[in-house]
Write a protein that holds these residues in place. Structure first.
Motif, PDB file in Angstrom:
ATOM      1  N   MET A   1       0.838  -1.178   0.000  1.00 57.13           N
ATOM      2  CA  MET A   1       0.000   0.000   0.000  1.00 57.13           C
ATOM      3  C   MET A   1       0.885   1.244   0.000  1.00 57.13           C
ATOM      4  SD  MET A   1      -2.901   1.360   2.685  1.00 57.13           S
ATOM      5  CE  MET A   1      -3.694  -0.171   2.970  1.00 57.13           C
ATOM      6  N   THR A   2       0.562   2.202  -0.815  1.00 58.73           N
ATOM      7  CA  THR A   2       1.314   3.444  -0.913  1.00 58.73           C
ATOM      8  C   THR A   2       0.766   4.451   0.079  1.00 58.73           C
ATOM      9  OG1 THR A   2       1.667   3.053  -3.247  1.00 58.73           O
ATOM     10  CG2 THR A   2       1.966   5.304  -2.472  1.00 58.73           C
ATOM     11  N   THR A   3       1.633   5.180   0.747  1.00 62.56           N
ATOM     12  CA  THR A   3       1.198   6.242   1.647  1.00 62.56           C
ATOM     13  C   THR A   3       1.290   7.560   0.913  1.00 62.56           C
ATOM     14  OG1 THR A   3       2.003   5.018   3.530  1.00 62.56           O
ATOM     15  CG2 THR A   3       1.627   7.355   3.855  1.00 62.56           C
ATOM     16  N   VAL A   4       0.237   8.342   1.005  1.00 65.63           N
ATOM     17  CA  VAL A   4       0.192   9.633   0.322  1.00 65.63           C
ATOM     18  C   VAL A   4       0.789  10.680   1.248  1.00 65.63           C
ATOM     19  CG1 VAL A   4      -1.321  11.350  -0.710  1.00 65.63           C
ATOM     20  CG2 VAL A   4      -1.865   8.932  -0.923  1.00 65.63           C
ATOM     21  N   ALA A   5       1.762  11.438   0.756  1.00 65.92           N
ATOM     22  CA  ALA A   5       2.403  12.485   1.559  1.00 65.92           C
ATOM     23  C   ALA A   5       1.448  13.650   1.748  1.00 65.92           C
ATOM     24  CB  ALA A   5       3.674  12.960   0.874  1.00 65.92           C
ATOM     25  N   ARG A   6       1.436  14.198   2.953  1.00 66.33           N
ATOM     26  CA  ARG A   6       0.564  15.327   3.248  1.00 66.33           C
ATOM     27  C   ARG A   6       1.322  16.329   4.094  1.00 66.33           C
ATOM     28  NH1 ARG A   6      -2.361  11.138   2.304  1.00 66.33           N
ATOM     29  NH2 ARG A   6      -4.419  11.308   1.463  1.00 66.33           N
ATOM     30  N   GLY A  50      -3.300  13.019  -8.946  1.00 65.73           N
ATOM     31  CA  GLY A  50      -2.358  11.904  -8.877  1.00 65.73           C
ATOM     32  C   GLY A  50      -3.058  10.562  -8.847  1.00 65.73           C
ATOM     33  N   SER A  51      -2.271   9.518  -8.965  1.00 66.63           N
ATOM     34  CA  SER A  51      -2.768   8.150  -8.922  1.00 66.63           C
ATOM     35  C   SER A  51      -2.596   7.622  -7.502  1.00 66.63           C
ATOM     36  CB  SER A  51      -1.984   7.296  -9.918  1.00 66.63           C
ATOM     37  OG  SER A  51      -2.398   5.961  -9.837  1.00 66.63           O
ATOM     38  N   HIS A  52      -3.717   7.279  -6.850  1.00 67.61           N
ATOM     39  CA  HIS A  52      -3.685   6.850  -5.447  1.00 67.61           C
ATOM     40  C   HIS A  52      -4.651   5.698  -5.212  1.00 67.61           C
ATOM     41  CE1 HIS A  52      -1.530  10.549  -4.652  1.00 67.61           C
ATOM     42  NE2 HIS A  52      -2.517  11.236  -5.186  1.00 67.61           N
ATOM     43  N   PHE A  53      -4.345   4.881  -4.227  1.00 65.41           N
ATOM     44  CA  PHE A  53      -5.324   3.921  -3.736  1.00 65.41           C
ATOM     45  C   PHE A  53      -6.358   4.711  -2.939  1.00 65.41           C
ATOM     46  CE2 PHE A  53      -1.475   1.209  -4.005  1.00 65.41           C
ATOM     47  CZ  PHE A  53      -1.958   0.278  -4.915  1.00 65.41           C
ATOM     48  N   ARG A  54      -7.622   4.400  -3.133  1.00 67.42           N
ATOM     49  CA  ARG A  54      -8.681   5.151  -2.433  1.00 67.42           C
ATOM     50  C   ARG A  54      -8.464   5.142  -0.919  1.00 67.42           C
ATOM     51  NH1 ARG A  54     -14.343   5.040  -5.558  1.00 67.42           N
ATOM     52  NH2 ARG A  54     -13.527   4.724  -7.650  1.00 67.42           N
ATOM     53  N   GLU A  55      -8.040   4.003  -0.374  1.00 62.89           N
ATOM     54  CA  GLU A  55      -7.897   3.897   1.085  1.00 62.89           C
ATOM     55  C   GLU A  55      -6.759   4.756   1.632  1.00 62.89           C
ATOM     56  OE1 GLU A  55      -6.033   0.152  -0.753  1.00 62.89           O
ATOM     57  OE2 GLU A  55      -7.835   1.335  -1.079  1.00 62.89           O
ATOM     58  N   ASP A  56      -5.930   5.328   0.759  1.00 63.20           N
ATOM     59  CA  ASP A  56      -4.861   6.219   1.207  1.00 63.20           C
ATOM     60  C   ASP A  56      -5.299   7.678   1.277  1.00 63.20           C
ATOM     61  OD1 ASP A  56      -3.080   4.142   1.490  1.00 63.20           O
ATOM     62  OD2 ASP A  56      -2.186   4.408  -0.496  1.00 63.20           O
ATOM     63  N   ILE A  57      -6.528   7.962   0.876  1.00 63.30           N
ATOM     64  CA  ILE A  57      -7.033   9.332   0.894  1.00 63.30           C
ATOM     65  C   ILE A  57      -7.781   9.559   2.209  1.00 63.30           C
ATOM     66  CG2 ILE A  57      -8.584  10.988  -0.228  1.00 63.30           C
ATOM     67  CD1 ILE A  57      -6.067  10.285  -1.885  1.00 63.30           C
ATOM     68  N   PHE A  58      -7.425  10.623   2.901  1.00 64.13           N
ATOM     69  CA  PHE A  58      -8.109  10.964   4.148  1.00 64.13           C
ATOM     70  C   PHE A  58      -8.016  12.456   4.393  1.00 64.13           C
ATOM     71  CE2 PHE A  58      -3.767   9.773   5.256  1.00 64.13           C
ATOM     72  CZ  PHE A  58      -3.358  10.815   6.070  1.00 64.13           C
ATOM     73  N   TRP A  91     -12.680   5.643   2.443  1.00 66.01           N
ATOM     74  CA  TRP A  91     -12.621   4.310   1.846  1.00 66.01           C
ATOM     75  C   TRP A  91     -11.888   3.324   2.749  1.00 66.01           C
ATOM     76  CZ3 TRP A  91     -11.782   8.710  -1.264  1.00 66.01           C
ATOM     77  CH2 TRP A  91     -12.806   8.979  -2.172  1.00 66.01           C
ATOM     78  N   SER A  92     -11.878   3.571   4.036  1.00 62.32           N
ATOM     79  CA  SER A  92     -11.174   2.701   4.975  1.00 62.32           C
ATOM     80  C   SER A  92     -11.800   1.307   5.008  1.00 62.32           C
ATOM     81  CB  SER A  92     -11.240   3.310   6.377  1.00 62.32           C
ATOM     82  OG  SER A  92     -10.670   2.432   7.322  1.00 62.32           O
ATOM     83  N   ALA A  93     -10.944   0.306   5.249  1.00 64.51           N
ATOM     84  CA  ALA A  93     -11.450  -1.055   5.463  1.00 64.51           C
ATOM     85  C   ALA A  93     -12.242  -1.134   6.768  1.00 64.51           C
ATOM     86  CB  ALA A  93     -10.284  -2.041   5.498  1.00 64.51           C
ATOM     87  N   GLU A  94     -11.938  -0.233   7.708  1.00 59.18           N
ATOM     88  CA  GLU A  94     -12.703  -0.159   8.957  1.00 59.18           C
ATOM     89  C   GLU A  94     -13.885   0.771   8.730  1.00 59.18           C
ATOM     90  OE1 GLU A  94     -10.594   0.256  12.707  1.00 59.18           O
ATOM     91  OE2 GLU A  94      -8.726  -0.095  11.599  1.00 59.18           O
TER      92      GLU A  94
END
Length: 153
Positions: A1-6, A50-58, A91-94
């Motif tokens: 899983m990629t972590t999105v820098a913020r 950018g290209s991101h996994f949905r679950e990395d967006i918060f 889009w968290s799994a939790e």
């Protein structure tokens, strides 16, 4: 899983929200429209388009940081304490994290995570009780110290 820098924005959260932007879903290639949570204080400029996994967006909101000198190795160091933020991971799994929730950083990198309003209130009430105990300790310290100094004189 990629972590999105913020990074934190330079202005108050109210000056940068609400914001709408989009990103490319890394799995499907689909463009996904996103609207930040009210009060979001993340600068999403690096995420936008950018290209991101949905679950990395918060989104999250910052609180005003508080530090105290804590002695962990013989020398006091400044550590963040009781930092509280509101976070949402749409889009968290939790499933519970798909709604805004609170996170408390008790001391640098030690967290109470996933607090709903009732859970946050429980922590607040627990800390309020501890604060009253600390005030009682302060009162006793003043008395004991005065007696000790009188005895030493």
């Amino acid at each position: 899983m990629t972590t999105v820098a913020r990074t934190q924005t330079s202005g108050p959260a109210s000056s940068v929200t609400p914001r709408s932007w989009s990103f490319i879903d890394r799995r499907t290639g689909e463009t996904v429209a996103y609207e930040c949570m009210d009060g979001c204080s993340i600068d999403h400029r690096r995420d936008e388009g950018g290209s991101h996994f949905r679950e990395d967006i918060f989104c999250w909101t910052y609180s005003q940081p508080l530090t105290l000198p804590i002695n962990t190795n013989g020398t006091p160091e400044e550590f963040r304490v009781l930092d509280t933020l509101i976070k949402v991971e749409p889009w968290s799994a939790e499933i519970a994290h798909r709604l805004p929730y609170a996170v408390i950083e008790l001391v640098d990198d030690h967290f109470i995570d996933g607090l709903d309003p009732d859970g946050l209130e429980t922590v607040i009430n627990t800390l309020a009780g501890r604060l009253e105990q600390m005030r009682e300790t302060h009162r006793r310290l003043v008395e004991v110290r005065a007696a000790y100094m009188e005895q030493a004189a």
